[in-house]
Design an enzyme around this catalytic site. Structure first.
Site, short mmCIF file in Angstrom:
data_model
loop_
_atom_site.label_atom_id
_atom_site.label_comp_id
_atom_site.label_asym_id
_atom_site.label_seq_id
_atom_site.Cartn_x
_atom_site.Cartn_y
_atom_site.Cartn_z
N GLU A 183 -18.01 55.53 -19.41
CA GLU A 183 -19.42 55.58 -19.05
C GLU A 183 -20.33 54.90 -20.08
O GLU A 183 -21.36 55.45 -20.49
CB GLU A 183 -19.87 57.04 -18.83
CG GLU A 183 -19.22 57.66 -17.60
CD GLU A 183 -19.77 59.04 -17.27
OE1 GLU A 183 -20.59 59.58 -18.04
OE2 GLU A 183 -19.37 59.59 -16.23
N GLU A 307 -13.69 59.59 -11.90
CA GLU A 307 -14.38 60.88 -11.98
C GLU A 307 -15.07 61.12 -10.65
O GLU A 307 -15.89 60.31 -10.22
CB GLU A 307 -15.42 60.93 -13.11
CG GLU A 307 -14.81 61.01 -14.50
CD GLU A 307 -15.86 61.28 -15.58
OE1 GLU A 307 -16.88 61.95 -15.29
OE2 GLU A 307 -15.67 60.79 -16.71
#
Length: 519
Positions: A183, A307
């Site tokens: 991320e 995710e």
């Protein structure tokens, strides 16, 4: 089912299953999960040496059995936000010599009593699982990534490979799949970078790693949400710099029912979360295709949706500890207790991943134990299945090694505040390796049951159909320490199969997830 008989108002929909129209084989990596050093996922989750069910290595045997039942495959590790400040060397070697560190991501103390060797040992005991390792590109970079790869995958004869052998692992870990950071588009991320800086770094790390092990499969960071301000531009920039050096780009998405102006939750939009996930996948696929064409490349990049889950991200269980002197070890963080409605949305997200099996070649349910997880544990006490356990385990059971067939679905629509008009029913069919067909289907309607008709291939081989449904009149029903089996799958006795015309009928209750198995 008594619940179905009480719902007199109904809708209808139809699915045609045709062997002539295939989407793609199902990659087993679609049923991956995620173990991060976050809250009680590791400590008091999979690793609790003082527990009565712990084995000689400190692993909870009851958790191992539930992970096997769940059917999880590739396990992403050790993060997540945690990895962006992690020093992998802290988690290897004699446990008594491992340092305690501050984990900036989750404002906790990391004891490092569990690391790469323990993770590998645990996966060996679960059986049939692949380790997907993440490298720290937040506070670290190329040199540390190369050191970890040498330690993990070089057989012997170098400083770090021989250290691994001295630490008890004679043969290499042989890790194939690697995440290049986590991320990195997110301002919350330790070491957050611009798309230009991250893309340049990821390309250099990828090139260096391939000099050690040409067969590694590398995942570059895509956007951490479909709603990020930088979404689209981030993918375009990162792929432009790293396209031919990587094999996957990641997607991350979490969903929860948002509050409306009147203080109630917008359940209609929440039940349509799969619409957003589908759009996210298609947008990223378009970015991949555009970059491939622009670069005139013959290389293929796929999506790792590494995710995904339902997560009540802004609510009390997700709040970090605070304070300069408050850095607890394995605090209770992100321990969402999932409802029946959450499980239906969860099942819808799994259907969406399968429908995009041609582009999504890996996915990781975040996470595996205790932290927004299908499995919960109590320290010194039992382990149990959350509501979301059931759609995952049933889908993994019937879809592994199968082939997704292109859905030809006819369904009415309903209005949502967030996504506009959406189909009431979402469904996918998978042809199993044994020739059976399994249809996974959700009814998103809050009020109406649905008469669902399925036309299966008329090849004369099918003799019966069975169905399992997850549905509760109380949408907020959940499984807890005190009532661990409040929400489970039930046999759906409404299912009928006509061998003469190869048609299945099944009644779908409102807000329900169903697996129909035709064999």
């Amino acid at each position: 089912m008594a619940e179905q008989q009480s719902n007199t108002a109904s809708d209808s929909s139809r699915l045609i299953v045709d062997d002539a129209f295939e989407v793609a084989p199902v990659n087993d990596r679609l049923f991956g999960s995620f173990v991060e050093h976050l809250g009680r996922c590791v400590y008091d989750g999979i690793y609790e040496p003082s527990h009565p069910e712990a084995d000689e290595d400190g692993f909870r045997k009851d958790v191992i059995e539930l992970v096997r039942e769940l059917g999880a495959t590739t396990i992403r590790y050790p993060g997540g936000n945690f990895v962006s400040g992690y020093r992998w060397e802290d988690g290897v070697g004699p446990k008594e010599s491992r340092p305690r560190r501050l984990d900036l991501a989750w404002h906790s103390t990391e004891t490092n009593q569990f690391g790469l060797h323990e993770m590998s040992q645990w996966l060996d005991k679960v059986g049939g699982n692949e380790l997907m390792e993440a490298v720290n590109l937040g506070t670290r970079g190329l040199e540390e990534a190369l050191d970890l790869l040498e330690y993990a995958n070089v057989p012997s004869g170098t400083k770090l490979s021989d250290e691994r052998r001295a630490n008890g692992k004679e043969n290499p870990f042989g890790i194939k799949m690697w995440c290049l950071g986590n991320e990195m588009d997110g301002p919350w991320q330790t070491g957050h970078k611009s798309a230009e800086d991250y893309g340049t770094l990821a390309a250099s790390v990828a090139a260096g790693m391939r000099m050690i092990d040409p067969d590694v499969e590398l995942v570059v960071c895509g956007s951490s949400s479909h709603m990020m301000d930088t979404f689209g531009k981030w993918e375009e920039t990162v792929l432009e710099k790293a396209y031919d050096s990587v094999d996957f780009i990641s997607c991350h998405a979490y969903y929860h029912p948002e509050f409306q102006a009147d203080g109630t939750r917008d359940m209609a939009s929440f039940l349509a979360s799969g619409v957003d996930m589908d759009g996210f996948i298609k947008d990223v696929a378009a970015a991949i295709d555009a970059t491939k064409a622009r670069l005139k490349s013959d290389h293929n990049v796929f999506i790792s949706f590494d995710e995904w889950n339902v997560w009540y991200i802004d609510e009390e269980p997700s709040k970090n500890p605070e304070g300069i002197g408050n850095w607890p070890v394995a605090p209770r963080l992100l321990e969402d207790s999932y409802t029946a409605a959450d499980a239906v949305v969860f099942g819808d997200l799994m259907i969406t991943l399968l429908k995009n099996a041609d582009r999504v070649h890996a996915a990781s349910l975040a996470q595996l134990v205790n932290v927004i997880a299908p499995i919960m544990t109590e320290p010194g006490g039992p382990a149990w299945r959350q509501t979301t356990f059931y759609p995952f385990s049933m889908t993994a059971r019937y879809a592994k090694n199968g082939t997704v067939l292109e859905p030809k679905l006819t369904s009415n629509t309903y209005a949502t505040a967030k996504y506009g008009e959406v189909p009431v029913v979402n469904s996918v069919a998978v042809r199993g390796a044994d020739g059976s067909v399994t249809i996974f289907v959700v009814n998103r309607s809050l009020e109406l049951s649905n008469d669902f008709e399925i036309q299966v291939p008329d090849d004369g081989n099918f003799t019966e159909a069975t169905a399992q449904t997850l549905h509760e009149e109380d949408l907020l029903a959940r499984n807890t320490l005190e009532n661990q089996d409040r929400v489970i799958l039930h046999t759906n006795d409404s299912v009928t199969f006509s061998a003469d015309d190869a048609i299945v009928h099944v009644t779908l209750p409102p807000v329900s997830w169903t697996a129909v198995h035709v064999r």
